[in-house]
Design a protein around this motif. Structure first.
Motif, PDB file in Angstrom:
ATOM      1  N   SER A   1      -7.804  -1.838  -1.851  1.00  0.00           N
ATOM      2  CA  SER A   1      -7.954  -1.079  -0.526  1.00  0.00           C
ATOM      3  C   SER A   1      -7.136  -1.340   0.583  1.00  0.00           C
ATOM      4  CB  SER A   1      -9.216  -0.554  -0.258  1.00  0.00           C
ATOM      5  OG  SER A   1      -9.196  -0.009   0.936  1.00  0.00           O
ATOM      6  N   ASP A   2      -6.049  -0.921   1.053  1.00  0.00           N
ATOM      7  CA  ASP A   2      -5.270  -1.442   2.059  1.00  0.00           C
ATOM      8  C   ASP A   2      -5.797  -2.084   3.211  1.00  0.00           C
ATOM      9  OD1 ASP A   2      -3.474  -0.370   0.457  1.00  0.00           O
ATOM     10  OD2 ASP A   2      -2.807   1.256   1.683  1.00  0.00           O
ATOM     11  N   ILE A   3      -6.613  -1.457   4.006  1.00  0.00           N
ATOM     12  CA  ILE A   3      -7.248  -1.735   5.324  1.00  0.00           C
ATOM     13  C   ILE A   3      -8.303  -3.062   4.943  1.00  0.00           C
ATOM     14  CG2 ILE A   3      -8.444  -1.315   7.348  1.00  0.00           C
ATOM     15  CD1 ILE A   3      -7.186   1.280   7.082  1.00  0.00           C
TER      16      ILE A   3
ATOM     17  N   GLY B   1       0.841  -1.070   0.021  1.00  0.00           N
ATOM     18  CA  GLY B   1       0.056  -0.028   0.196  1.00  0.00           C
ATOM     19  C   GLY B   1       0.769   1.406  -0.061  1.00  0.00           C
ATOM     20  N   GLY B   2       0.381   2.292  -0.579  1.00  0.00           N
ATOM     21  CA  GLY B   2       1.263   3.583  -0.770  1.00  0.00           C
ATOM     22  C   GLY B   2       2.518   3.021  -1.669  1.00  0.00           C
ATOM     23  N   SER B   3       2.107   2.376  -2.625  1.00  0.00           N
ATOM     24  CA  SER B   3       3.199   1.788  -3.404  1.00  0.00           C
ATOM     25  C   SER B   3       3.875   2.851  -4.434  1.00  0.00           C
ATOM     26  CB  SER B   3       2.714   0.653  -4.400  1.00  0.00           C
ATOM     27  OG  SER B   3       2.042  -0.287  -3.555  1.00  0.00           O
ATOM     28  N   ASP B   4       5.080   2.618  -4.945  1.00  0.00           N
ATOM     29  CA  ASP B   4       5.801   3.612  -5.623  1.00  0.00           C
ATOM     30  C   ASP B   4       6.361   2.847  -6.761  1.00  0.00           C
ATOM     31  OD1 ASP B   4       7.958   2.230  -4.193  1.00  0.00           O
ATOM     32  OD2 ASP B   4       8.871   4.571  -3.722  1.00  0.00           O
TER      33      ASP B   4
ATOM     34  N   GLY C   1       4.453   5.029   2.485  1.00  0.00           N
ATOM     35  CA  GLY C   1       4.347   5.184   3.977  1.00  0.00           C
ATOM     36  C   GLY C   1       2.962   4.925   4.447  1.00  0.00           C
ATOM     37  N   THR C   2       2.385   4.252   5.538  1.00  0.00           N
ATOM     38  CA  THR C   2       1.042   4.010   5.914  1.00  0.00           C
ATOM     39  C   THR C   2       1.245   3.480   7.366  1.00  0.00           C
ATOM     40  OG1 THR C   2      -0.975   2.693   5.737  1.00  0.00           O
ATOM     41  CG2 THR C   2       1.284   2.001   4.713  1.00  0.00           C
ATOM     42  N   PRO C   3       0.394   4.009   8.060  1.00  0.00           N
ATOM     43  CA  PRO C   3       0.243   3.363   9.597  1.00  0.00           C
ATOM     44  C   PRO C   3      -0.472   2.163   9.878  1.00  0.00           C
ATOM     45  CG  PRO C   3      -1.089   5.114   9.362  1.00  0.00           C
ATOM     46  CD  PRO C   3      -0.543   4.902   8.112  1.00  0.00           C
ATOM     47  N   THR C   4      -1.021   1.475   8.615  1.00  0.00           N
ATOM     48  CA  THR C   4      -1.937   0.465   8.644  1.00  0.00           C
ATOM     49  C   THR C   4      -1.541  -0.739   9.398  1.00  0.00           C
ATOM     50  OG1 THR C   4      -2.870   1.026   6.431  1.00  0.00           O
ATOM     51  CG2 THR C   4      -3.339  -1.172   7.260  1.00  0.00           C
TER      52      THR C   4
END
Length: 550
Positions: free
Chosen positions: A446-448, A317-320, A469-472
């Motif tokens: 969707s990540d979550i 998630g939040g891929s680059d 970056g993600t706090p998931t």
């Protein structure tokens, strides 16, 4: 001299910039020197040949786009000159031969886990508080708040309590409270009571917004997901509150539990408010029963288990633009090692498998499995198109900004998390993993929602790669974050566990990065340390209500 750009697959006709490249630079690519006609930011791509309109753009060896205008060799590839495109796919011949990694260093390794009656092994030992319908969210929250505080699970007062107290003091003294000396905002912690149940890792909530309205299928799907959590190896038992009149009825939940574990024997307390009547009586009854269940759960202790007992969720998630060449293939190596050891791994996020359907279909162990994968992919795509969307809408603004300009580019890199092993099974949400090896699970990108689903299907640890970056996190399974680049890791160390950036700099191989990830997973699984998402209390839980979510 450091490599400045990379062609990922021999058949590719674009290269990825590993660092910022400038107009006029000469780059060695495709056995020739190419002069760049545009600035090419790190993570983005440039053409290594001339393209006419409608020409194929190939990356990772697959079709990822079509040229919409003529593109000259050395030009930046962007949303202004290509569009999403992916290849057609069908059930074809099996291609299940693969090169197994050397797993001799891992064969005798174990982790310390919680052994369950059904033969599974958990990495955590949690008690769950679950509302069958959103009407009970407040009641389970009251139970949670009370038990967590009184049983010693509330480790600390909020680390921002000192800041609020300092602001309050400044306000009372006539100031605005907007500028404070660091010395007066030091965190003040209250010493918690000793944990009463030392072998129970915590009490977790699964609040949600479902259970009442919607279709009967919505209710059945929700109960299936909740049953997946109740029967999960990381869960010791559960207290479930029902209002009584909702679609998600207790017998439906019980049936879904039986589908997943015919000999279910964990302590489970099911209470219905409309039957009991008085709310305070409901809460007293629930707290009393939960306390008794926690005492039972506390008798379970960690014991050694082989790595084959792990079930690893593969998430991104939040891929680059670096995801598909550093963190994801490193995680793919971990996947292949665990599969070789007899463990289970889960690859989900079906909108992010667009463009690699043929490869994954060919890797399925038999035609029936391949056909189910194709049917699920096509059904999902058609439903998205029916509401005016499609898989091509999947990349986010952040993805595009950092080099993932079509869904097929994003997907081809995302699929690298699944390694190269055969696909042993294909599941629809929220079915449970029942076979060792690689399983494909139909979920959104969707990540979550995807992480929630993977854990509901049995993942006992999740490794989550991210470029932005993600706090998931998740309430019951550790979610280990791996950054694709060192800049992100250094900036967000408080929520990122590991850095795959050395791969980009040529300081580490994919295999070496994968071994480092696996070592950390074993430590986390054994309770030797907590994932950053766990420590930060990121208990994210969002069920997928089977509408279109990309």
């Amino acid at each position: 001299m450091a490599i400045r750009s990379l062609r990922i697959h021999p058949h590719d006709n674009v290269e990825v910039a590993l660092t910022d490249l400038s107009t006029g630079e000469w780059i060695e690519a495709d056995n020739e020197r190419i002069r760049l006609l545009d600035d090419v930011p790190a993570k983005h791509k440039y053409a290594i040949k001339d393209f006419e309109v409608d020409a194929d753009i190939i990356m990772y060896g697959v079709l990822v786009g079509k040229a919409v205008v003529p593109i000259r060799k050395g030009m930046l590839i962007s949303t202004s000159n290509i569009r999403h495109a992916s290849g057609e796919y069908r059930v074809s011949q099996r291609k299940t031969d693969w090169l197994r990694p050397d797993v001799s260093p891992w064969k005798e390794r174990t982790f310390m886990g919680y052994h369950r009656a059904d033969g599974s092994v958990g990495t955590r030992n949690y008690w769950l508080l679950i509302p069958l319908v959103f009407c009970e969210n407040k009641n389970v929250s009251v139970i949670h708040e009370t038990l967590v505080k009184e049983l010693g699970y509330q480790r600390e007062i909020s680390p921002y309590g000192g800041l609020v107290r300092a602001l309050k003091q400044r306000y009372h003294n006539g100031g605005n409270g907007d500028v404070l000396e660091p010395s007066i905002v030091d965190t003040v912690y209250d010493a918690p009571e000793d944990n009463v149940f030392g072998n129970v890792d915590g009490i977790k909530l699964l609040t949600h917004t479902l259970g009442c309205g919607g279709t009967k299928d919505d209710a059945r799907t929700l109960c299936g997901l909740l049953a997946g959590y109740i029967t999960h190896p990381n869960v010791a038992g559960a207290t479930v509150l029902s209002l009584g009149c909702q679609n998600a009825q207790i017998p439906l939940l019980e049936a879904e539990i039986a589908r997943r574990d015919a000999h279910f024997s964990k302590p489970l307390y099911l209470l219905e408010q409309q039957r009991i009547g008085n709310e305070s009586e409901l809460l007293r009854d629930a707290i009393t029963k939960t306390f008794a269940g926690l005492a039972i759960a506390n008798t379970c202790m960690r014991q050694p288990a082989p790595l084959s007992k792990l079930c690893l969720g593969l998430e991104c998630g939040g891929s680059d633009g670096f995801s598909g060449i550093s963190a994801n293939p490193a995680l793919g190596y971990v996947s292949d090692v665990l599969v070789s050891l007899g463990a289970s791994v889960i690859l989900s996020e079906f909108p992010e498998l667009c463009g690699v359907e043929q490869e994954l279909s060919d890797r399925c162990v038999d035609e029936d499995t391949a056909d189910r994968f194709i049917q699920l992919m096509q059904t999902y795509q058609h439903r998205a198109e029916a509401v005016g969307s499609g898989f091509d809408s999947n990349p986010s603004a952040g993805n595009i900004r950092d080099g993932l300009i079509t869904d097929a580019i994003k997907s081809a890199g995302a699929a690298k998390k699944g390694g190269t092993s055969p696909v042993e099974d294909v599941l629809d949400y929220p079915e449970k993993v029942s076979k060792p090896g690689l399983t494909l699970l139909c979920t959104p990108g969707s990540d979550i929602e995807s992480t929630t689903a993977e854990v509901g299907s049995g993942a006992t640890v999740v490794v989550f790669t991210t470029g932005l970056g993600t706090p998931t996190g998740n309430p019951i399974a550790p979610v280990v974050k791996v950054s694709t680049n060192t800049t992100l890791y250094e900036k967000m160390k408080d929520i990122i566990d590991l850095d795959a950036g050395p791969v980009i700099r040529g300081e580490e191989t994919i295999e070496e990065a994968g071994e480092r990830i696996l070592e950390h997973v074993i430590q986390i699984a054994s309770g030797g340390s907590m994932a950053k998402a766990e420590a930060g209390g990121h208990d994210d839980f969002i069920p997928w209500k089977r509408g279109i979510s990309l």
